[in-house]
Design a protein around this motif. Structure first.
Motif, mmCIF file in Angstrom:
data_model
loop_
_atom_site.group_PDB
_atom_site.id
_atom_site.type_symbol
_atom_site.label_atom_id
_atom_site.label_comp_id
_atom_site.label_asym_id
_atom_site.label_seq_id
_atom_site.Cartn_x
_atom_site.Cartn_y
_atom_site.Cartn_z
ATOM 1 N N HIS A 118 -5.101 -36.416 51.819
ATOM 2 C CA HIS A 118 -3.654 -36.295 51.906
ATOM 3 C C HIS A 118 -3.092 -35.719 50.604
ATOM 4 O O HIS A 118 -2.221 -34.834 50.611
ATOM 5 C CB HIS A 118 -3.038 -37.664 52.208
ATOM 6 N N PHE A 119 -3.597 -36.215 49.483
ATOM 7 C CA PHE A 119 -3.156 -35.733 48.175
ATOM 8 C C PHE A 119 -3.455 -34.247 48.012
ATOM 9 O O PHE A 119 -2.606 -33.474 47.540
ATOM 10 C CB PHE A 119 -3.843 -36.518 47.062
ATOM 11 N N THR A 120 -4.668 -33.828 48.398
ATOM 12 C CA THR A 120 -5.066 -32.433 48.261
ATOM 13 C C THR A 120 -4.111 -31.513 49.013
ATOM 14 O O THR A 120 -3.682 -30.475 48.498
ATOM 15 C CB THR A 120 -6.501 -32.226 48.790
ATOM 16 N N ARG A 121 -3.737 -31.892 50.216
ATOM 17 C CA ARG A 121 -2.844 -31.069 51.032
ATOM 18 C C ARG A 121 -1.440 -31.014 50.425
ATOM 19 O O ARG A 121 -0.845 -29.942 50.303
ATOM 20 C CB ARG A 121 -2.797 -31.628 52.450
ATOM 21 N N LEU A 122 -0.926 -32.167 50.004
ATOM 22 C CA LEU A 122 0.425 -32.220 49.460
ATOM 23 C C LEU A 122 0.511 -31.527 48.101
ATOM 24 O O LEU A 122 1.502 -30.876 47.783
ATOM 25 C CB LEU A 122 0.896 -33.668 49.346
ATOM 26 N N PHE A 123 -0.525 -31.673 47.284
ATOM 27 C CA PHE A 123 -0.527 -31.042 45.962
ATOM 28 C C PHE A 123 -0.481 -29.523 46.106
ATOM 29 O O PHE A 123 0.237 -28.846 45.362
ATOM 30 C CB PHE A 123 -1.762 -31.462 45.162
ATOM 31 N N LYS A 124 -1.225 -28.980 47.049
ATOM 32 C CA LYS A 124 -1.222 -27.535 47.282
ATOM 33 C C LYS A 124 0.160 -27.085 47.754
ATOM 34 O O LYS A 124 0.658 -26.026 47.342
ATOM 35 C CB LYS A 124 -2.283 -27.191 48.335
ATOM 36 N N GLN A 125 0.817 -27.895 48.585
ATOM 37 C CA GLN A 125 2.158 -27.552 49.046
ATOM 38 C C GLN A 125 3.159 -27.564 47.891
ATOM 39 O O GLN A 125 4.073 -26.736 47.847
ATOM 40 C CB GLN A 125 2.611 -28.533 50.140
ATOM 41 N N PHE A 126 2.980 -28.476 46.952
ATOM 42 C CA PHE A 126 3.922 -28.612 45.841
ATOM 43 C C PHE A 126 3.733 -27.534 44.779
ATOM 44 O O PHE A 126 4.698 -26.943 44.288
ATOM 45 C CB PHE A 126 3.790 -29.990 45.197
ATOM 46 N N THR A 127 2.497 -27.266 44.386
ATOM 47 C CA THR A 127 2.222 -26.356 43.260
ATOM 48 C C THR A 127 1.772 -24.963 43.694
ATOM 49 O O THR A 127 1.658 -24.070 42.850
ATOM 50 C CB THR A 127 1.125 -26.943 42.350
ATOM 51 N N ASN A 128 1.499 -24.804 44.977
ATOM 52 C CA ASN A 128 0.989 -23.535 45.496
ATOM 53 C C ASN A 128 -0.365 -23.178 44.899
ATOM 54 O O ASN A 128 -0.735 -22.000 44.827
ATOM 55 C CB ASN A 128 1.984 -22.395 45.258
ATOM 56 N N THR A 129 -1.092 -24.185 44.468
ATOM 57 C CA THR A 129 -2.456 -23.986 43.991
ATOM 58 C C THR A 129 -3.229 -25.272 44.232
ATOM 59 O O THR A 129 -2.650 -26.300 44.594
ATOM 60 C CB THR A 129 -2.474 -23.610 42.495
ATOM 61 N N THR A 130 -4.529 -25.234 44.035
ATOM 62 C CA THR A 130 -5.333 -26.436 44.244
ATOM 63 C C THR A 130 -5.268 -27.341 43.015
ATOM 64 O O THR A 130 -4.894 -26.904 41.917
ATOM 65 C CB THR A 130 -6.802 -26.076 44.510
ATOM 66 N N TYR A 131 -5.666 -28.583 43.208
ATOM 67 C CA TYR A 131 -5.640 -29.537 42.108
ATOM 68 C C TYR A 131 -6.494 -29.047 40.945
ATOM 69 O O TYR A 131 -6.048 -29.056 39.786
ATOM 70 C CB TYR A 131 -6.137 -30.905 42.575
ATOM 71 N N TYR A 132 -7.728 -28.606 41.220
ATOM 72 C CA TYR A 132 -8.630 -28.250 40.127
ATOM 73 C C TYR A 132 -8.215 -26.941 39.451
ATOM 74 O O TYR A 132 -8.403 -26.769 38.236
ATOM 75 C CB TYR A 132 -10.074 -28.166 40.623
ATOM 76 N N LYS A 133 -7.612 -26.014 40.185
ATOM 77 C CA LYS A 133 -7.098 -24.804 39.539
ATOM 78 C C LYS A 133 -5.945 -25.141 38.602
ATOM 79 O O LYS A 133 -5.830 -24.588 37.508
ATOM 80 C CB LYS A 133 -6.664 -23.786 40.594
ATOM 81 N N TYR A 134 -5.074 -26.055 39.027
ATOM 82 C CA TYR A 134 -3.964 -26.482 38.182
ATOM 83 C C TYR A 134 -4.495 -27.166 36.926
ATOM 84 O O TYR A 134 -4.067 -26.863 35.808
ATOM 85 C CB TYR A 134 -3.060 -27.438 38.957
ATOM 86 N N LEU A 135 -5.432 -28.100 37.100
ATOM 87 C CA LEU A 135 -6.019 -28.814 35.964
ATOM 88 C C LEU A 135 -6.697 -27.851 35.001
ATOM 89 O O LEU A 135 -6.536 -27.959 33.776
ATOM 90 C CB LEU A 135 -7.030 -29.847 36.485
ATOM 91 N N ASN A 136 -7.440 -26.896 35.538
ATOM 92 C CA ASN A 136 -8.148 -25.952 34.674
ATOM 93 C C ASN A 136 -7.194 -25.062 33.887
ATOM 94 O O ASN A 136 -7.469 -24.713 32.734
ATOM 95 C CB ASN A 136 -9.105 -25.091 35.503
ATOM 96 N N ARG A 137 -6.063 -24.682 34.478
ATOM 97 C CA ARG A 137 -5.081 -23.887 33.739
ATOM 98 C C ARG A 137 -4.541 -24.659 32.544
ATOM 99 O O ARG A 137 -4.347 -24.104 31.462
ATOM 100 C CB ARG A 137 -3.935 -23.462 34.658
ATOM 101 N N LYS A 138 -4.287 -25.943 32.739
ATOM 102 C CA LYS A 138 -3.804 -26.770 31.636
ATOM 103 C C LYS A 138 -4.875 -26.897 30.552
ATOM 104 O O LYS A 138 -4.578 -26.892 29.351
ATOM 105 C CB LYS A 138 -3.396 -28.155 32.150
ATOM 106 N N ARG A 139 -6.128 -27.017 30.959
ATOM 107 C CA ARG A 139 -7.213 -27.124 29.987
ATOM 108 C C ARG A 139 -7.399 -25.817 29.211
ATOM 109 O O ARG A 139 -7.667 -25.836 28.004
ATOM 110 C CB ARG A 139 -8.506 -27.514 30.706
ATOM 111 N N ILE A 140 -7.235 -24.688 29.894
ATOM 112 C CA ILE A 140 -7.371 -23.398 29.214
ATOM 113 C C ILE A 140 -6.241 -23.205 28.211
ATOM 114 O O ILE A 140 -6.443 -22.671 27.112
ATOM 115 C CB ILE A 140 -7.403 -22.253 30.234
ATOM 116 N N ASP A 141 -5.030 -23.640 28.552
ATOM 117 C CA ASP A 141 -3.915 -23.570 27.600
ATOM 118 C C ASP A 141 -4.252 -24.337 26.329
ATOM 119 O O ASP A 141 -3.962 -23.891 25.212
ATOM 120 C CB ASP A 141 -2.637 -24.143 28.222
ATOM 121 N N HIS A 142 -4.865 -25.517 26.499
ATOM 122 C CA HIS A 142 -5.265 -26.320 25.342
ATOM 123 C C HIS A 142 -6.374 -25.608 24.559
ATOM 124 O O HIS A 142 -6.357 -25.579 23.315
ATOM 125 C CB HIS A 142 -5.746 -27.692 25.807
ATOM 126 N N ALA A 143 -7.314 -25.004 25.274
ATOM 127 C CA ALA A 143 -8.428 -24.318 24.625
ATOM 128 C C ALA A 143 -7.947 -23.135 23.794
ATOM 129 O O ALA A 143 -8.511 -22.839 22.731
ATOM 130 C CB ALA A 143 -9.439 -23.849 25.667
#
Length: 293
Positions: A213-238
């Motif tokens: 349920h979370f996976t579906r709703l998260f994609k609807q909210f951010t227009n991306t997957t959970y792990y793609k969103y997380l990885n973008r934040k990690r790359i910003d830190h890197a």
């Protein structure tokens, strides 16, 4: 104008005793690929202006407004004649306000507003930017406070508009509001803990949803997957770590939350279209930057 460019990192020279910088730019000057910690807002007053995200151009017509998020690599190409407002405003000043960091998730890497694409909010935001310009030029008592107040108005308008325009939760109006509040909080949580071991199961449980349920709703909210969103934040830190030549690439990967160097290299190239070593080389040796066509 760029006054202090160290490789591809611009250190913005703010107005004295201030955390913002605004100028009406009329220079026929191109700016090479760079990034900085403030948010940047550009609005052409006369003529056009082109912003490049990598090799992807965004052509701004007169009156168009672009918001460039902190840490985003971009370059600028000016026409022979023109005038534009350029505002750089330190994000950290407002980043602790609840939900504001989540607005970055809704507009990253950039957001372009025009009368056609955002008719409900464009006029209000245009006039707010004009008020910011007036306050900045007058430089009267509490001008910076007024400017940040106007900026919060702008961000609130954008946040609500983008959230409700982009979200397509499969639920009634009351659930829509509940899900919106909950996922804004979840994005804040991910932003603050992105360098930690955040599994999908853990974050879904924190949000109070099943993983599916979370996976579906998260994609609807951010227009991306959970792990793609997380990885973008990690790359910003890197990126911040890689700007320090004394930090090895492997250490930057581990400190940014990646469990393996190979994963870090693959994700970094996917997000930034270059390797971490190439990024660092551009940062340290600006003469190696590629010019836009």
């Amino acid at each position: 104008m760029i006054e202090h460019l160290d490789g591809i990192h611009e250190t913005v020279t703010y107005k004295e005793n201030s955390s913002l910088r605004l100028f009406v730019n009329t220079d026929c000057e191109d700016y090479p690929i760079h990034w900085h910690t403030p948010m940047e807002i550009i609005m052409p007053l006369e003529g056009t202006y082109t912003v490049f995200l990598g090799d992807k151009p965004v052509l701004l017509q007169e009156g168009d407004i672009i918001f460039i998020c902190p840490g985003i690599l971009h370059s600028l190409v000016a026409p022979e004649n023109g005038k534009r407002i350029i505002l750089q405003i330190e994000w950290s000043v407002v980043s602790k306000i609840r939900d504001l960091n989540s607005i970055l998730a809704l507009i990253s890497p950039v957001l372009t507003l025009t009368p056609q694409t955002a008719p409900d909010i464009y006029s209000d935001i245009y006039h707010l930017i004009c008020q910011i310009l007036s306050e900045y030029e007058e430089d009267s008592f509490l001008s910076e406070a007024v400017i940040y107040a106007r900026m919060l108005d702008i961000l609130s308008l954008i946040g609500r508009y983008q959230a409700f325009a982009s979200c397509r939760f499969d639920a009634g109006p009351q659930k829509q509001k509940e899900y919106l509040d909950r996922f804004l909080s979840i994005c804040n949580y991910i932003d603050e803990h992105c360098t930690e071991d955040l599994s999908l199961d853990q974050v879904a449980k924190t949000a109070g949803f099943s993983k599916y349920h979370f996976t579906r709703l998260f994609k609807q909210f951010t227009n991306t997957t959970y792990y793609k969103y997380l990885n973008r934040k990690r790359i910003d830190h890197a990126m911040l770590l890689l700007s320090d030549p004394d930090i090895p690439v492997t250490e930057a990967a581990l400190q940014s939350g990646f469990s393996s160097l190979s994963t870090f290299l693959r994700v970094f190239r996917s997000v930034k279209q270059c390797t971490p070593t190439e990024f660092r080389d551009m940062y340290i040796h600006p003469e190696k930057q590629q010019k836009n066509p």
